[in-house]
Design an enzyme around this catalytic site. Structure first.
Site, PDB file in Angstrom:
ATOM      1  N   GLU A  40      -5.570  -4.668  10.394  1.00  0.00           N
ATOM      2  CA  GLU A  40      -4.543  -3.645  10.592  1.00  0.00           C
ATOM      3  C   GLU A  40      -4.834  -2.896  11.883  1.00  0.00           C
ATOM      4  O   GLU A  40      -5.615  -1.932  11.884  1.00  0.00           O
ATOM      5  CB  GLU A  40      -4.552  -2.660   9.420  1.00  0.00           C
ATOM      6  CG  GLU A  40      -4.222  -3.277   8.090  1.00  0.00           C
ATOM      7  CD  GLU A  40      -3.595  -2.269   7.144  1.00  0.00           C
ATOM      8  OE1 GLU A  40      -2.527  -2.571   6.605  1.00  0.00           O
ATOM      9  OE2 GLU A  40      -4.157  -1.175   6.965  1.00  0.00           O
TER      10      GLU A  40
ATOM     11  N   LYS B  45       0.207   4.262  -0.321  1.00  0.00           N
ATOM     12  CA  LYS B  45      -0.393   5.486   0.235  1.00  0.00           C
ATOM     13  C   LYS B  45      -0.104   6.660  -0.715  1.00  0.00           C
ATOM     14  O   LYS B  45       0.003   6.445  -1.923  1.00  0.00           O
ATOM     15  CB  LYS B  45       0.090   5.730   1.661  1.00  0.00           C
ATOM     16  CG  LYS B  45      -0.075   4.468   2.525  1.00  0.00           C
ATOM     17  CD  LYS B  45       0.070   4.697   3.974  1.00  0.00           C
ATOM     18  CE  LYS B  45      -0.104   3.366   4.709  1.00  0.00           C
ATOM     19  NZ  LYS B  45      -0.139   3.509   6.140  1.00  0.00           N
TER      20      LYS B  45
ATOM     21  N   GLU C 285      -6.888   4.985   7.667  1.00  0.00           N
ATOM     22  CA  GLU C 285      -6.655   6.404   7.380  1.00  0.00           C
ATOM     23  C   GLU C 285      -7.881   7.018   6.716  1.00  0.00           C
ATOM     24  O   GLU C 285      -8.192   8.185   6.927  1.00  0.00           O
ATOM     25  CB  GLU C 285      -5.386   6.555   6.510  1.00  0.00           C
ATOM     26  CG  GLU C 285      -4.135   6.310   7.351  1.00  0.00           C
ATOM     27  CD  GLU C 285      -2.950   5.732   6.609  1.00  0.00           C
ATOM     28  OE1 GLU C 285      -2.936   5.750   5.368  1.00  0.00           O
ATOM     29  OE2 GLU C 285      -2.031   5.237   7.294  1.00  0.00           O
TER      30      GLU C 285
ATOM     31  N   ASN D  14       0.870  -1.176   0.000  1.00  0.00           N
ATOM     32  CA  ASN D  14       0.000   0.000   0.000  1.00  0.00           C
ATOM     33  C   ASN D  14       0.907   1.226   0.000  1.00  0.00           C
ATOM     34  O   ASN D  14       1.482   1.580   1.019  1.00  0.00           O
ATOM     35  CB  ASN D  14      -0.876  -0.028   1.266  1.00  0.00           C
ATOM     36  CG  ASN D  14      -1.688   1.248   1.430  1.00  0.00           C
ATOM     37  OD1 ASN D  14      -1.768   2.070   0.511  1.00  0.00           O
ATOM     38  ND2 ASN D  14      -2.296   1.412   2.596  1.00  0.00           N
TER      39      ASN D  14
ATOM     40  N   HIS E 167      -9.545   1.452   4.696  1.00  0.00           N
ATOM     41  CA  HIS E 167      -8.275   1.636   5.412  1.00  0.00           C
ATOM     42  C   HIS E 167      -8.509   2.590   6.590  1.00  0.00           C
ATOM     43  O   HIS E 167      -9.294   3.535   6.482  1.00  0.00           O
ATOM     44  CB  HIS E 167      -7.212   2.189   4.460  1.00  0.00           C
ATOM     45  CG  HIS E 167      -5.849   2.163   5.069  1.00  0.00           C
ATOM     46  ND1 HIS E 167      -5.429   3.114   5.971  1.00  0.00           N
ATOM     47  CD2 HIS E 167      -4.836   1.270   4.956  1.00  0.00           C
ATOM     48  CE1 HIS E 167      -4.197   2.803   6.376  1.00  0.00           C
ATOM     49  NE2 HIS E 167      -3.819   1.695   5.776  1.00  0.00           N
TER      50      HIS E 167
ATOM     51  N   SER F 136       3.229  -2.013  10.289  1.00  0.00           N
ATOM     52  CA  SER F 136       4.676  -2.122  10.515  1.00  0.00           C
ATOM     53  C   SER F 136       5.229  -3.502  10.203  1.00  0.00           C
ATOM     54  O   SER F 136       6.143  -3.977  10.872  1.00  0.00           O
ATOM     55  CB  SER F 136       5.043  -1.694  11.940  1.00  0.00           C
ATOM     56  OG  SER F 136       4.670  -0.348  12.154  1.00  0.00           O
TER      57      SER F 136
ATOM     58  N   GLY G 131       2.409   2.411  10.702  1.00  0.00           N
ATOM     59  CA  GLY G 131       3.388   3.482  10.543  1.00  0.00           C
ATOM     60  C   GLY G 131       4.078   3.872  11.838  1.00  0.00           C
ATOM     61  O   GLY G 131       4.769   4.885  11.900  1.00  0.00           O
TER      62      GLY G 131
HETATM   63  P1  PGA Z   1       2.753   0.370   7.583  1.00  0.00           P
HETATM   64  O1  PGA Z   1       1.304   0.616   6.925  1.00  0.00           O
HETATM   65  O2  PGA Z   1       3.278  -0.913   7.038  1.00  0.00           O
HETATM   66  O3  PGA Z   1       3.559   1.579   7.170  1.00  0.00           O
HETATM   67  O4  PGA Z   1       2.529   0.310   9.055  1.00  0.00           O
HETATM   68  C1  PGA Z   1       0.428  -0.446   6.683  1.00  0.00           C
HETATM   69  C2  PGA Z   1      -0.860   0.084   6.118  1.00  0.00           C
HETATM   70  O5  PGA Z   1      -1.321   1.153   6.561  1.00  0.00           O
HETATM   71  O6  PGA Z   1      -1.474  -0.526   5.225  1.00  0.00           O
END
Ligand code: PGA
Length: 247
Positions: A165, A11, A97, A9, A95, A210, A171
């Site tokens: 997630e 982003k 976010e 992903n 997601h 992560s 992140g």
């Molecule tokens: P990350 O993000 O691996 O940077 O923690 C995962 C995601 O939000 O899909």
């Protein structure tokens, strides 16, 4: 036996030049006997570029979101049919976010999932609890509500990919331990099994938050973890390839 899916992903990251380098490094570094499915999800303006650069390779392209509407006067939106038209095989929906910054409700995520299924694009439905919810013992309740809103509107549950997630792990460098993740993955699979035991065996449940080369192997070794949805580490070819190798 479920196939592993390693999904990146991206982003809101990338450019024509950066994507070209990243994708050519990924293509060049893929093992000859690739045993898992690989997906990259660039921002919408780069979907066509990624499809073109990856044509003839095993790497598939997906989107990060989709409109809840089918077509028409919805400025800025991208429809499921458009994603299908440009050869996207998957799209992420719900997601955290988008839930947090765009106030996406469980019902809206369910409607987006329906839009994708109508045109044959496979939804990657994200669920996950915040730190506060985890500490309050609400993890199962939260992810069940998120998932069940989607399961309520989908006929063939094995068409879904689910991504667990935990919001506190995205992140942040904090990862759920393999045991913590496994527990929630198992719970999610049981939610599917209540409705369709056969689909529950088939549905891929990815872990995200992560995931990196150092922790991928032990997470992916868990019986109900069928892949990863990878943010930060998907932007570095070396890390993304190492995760693929660990699967
Ligand atoms: P990350 O993000 O691996 O940077 O923690 C995962 C995601 O939000 O899909």
């Amino acid at each position: 036996m479920r196939r592993t899916l390693i999904a990146g992903n991206w982003k809101m990251n990338g450019s024509f030049a950066a994507n070209r380098s990243l994708l050519s490094e990924i293509k060049a570094g893929l093992p000859a006997n690739l045993l898992c499915d690989v997906l990259v999800c660039p921002p919408a303006p780069y979907l066509v570029q990624a499809v073109e650069l990856l044509s003839g390779s095993a790497v598939m392209v997906g989107a990060q979101d989709v409109s809840v509407h089918t077509q028409g006067a919805f400025t800025g939106e991208v429809s499921a049919a458009m994603l299908q038209d440009v050869a996207c095989k998957y799209a992420i929906v719900g997601h955290s976010e988008r839930r947090a910054y765009h106030a996406e409700s469980n019902e809206l995520v369910a409607q987006k999932t329906q839009q994708l299924l109508t045109v044959g694009v496979r939804p990657v439905v994200c669920v996950g609890e915040t730190l506060e919810q985890r500490e309050g013992g609400q993890t199962n309740e939260v992810v069940a509500a998120q998932l069940n809103a989607v399961l309520d509107v989908v006929d063939n549950l094995s068409d879904l990919v689910i991504a667990y997630e935990p919001v506190w792990a995205i992140g942040t460098g904090k990862t759920a331990t393999p045991e913590m993740a496994q527990e929630v993955h198992h719970f999610l699979r049981r939610q599917v099994a209540v409705r369709d035991a056969g689909a529950a065996e088939k549905v891929q449940i990815l872990y995200g938050g992560s995931m990196k080369p150092e922790n991928a192997r032990e997470l992916l070794a868990m019986p109900d973890i069928d892949g990863g949805l990878i943010g930060g580490a998907a932007l570095k070819s070396r890390d993304f390839l190492a995760i693929i190798a660990a699967s």
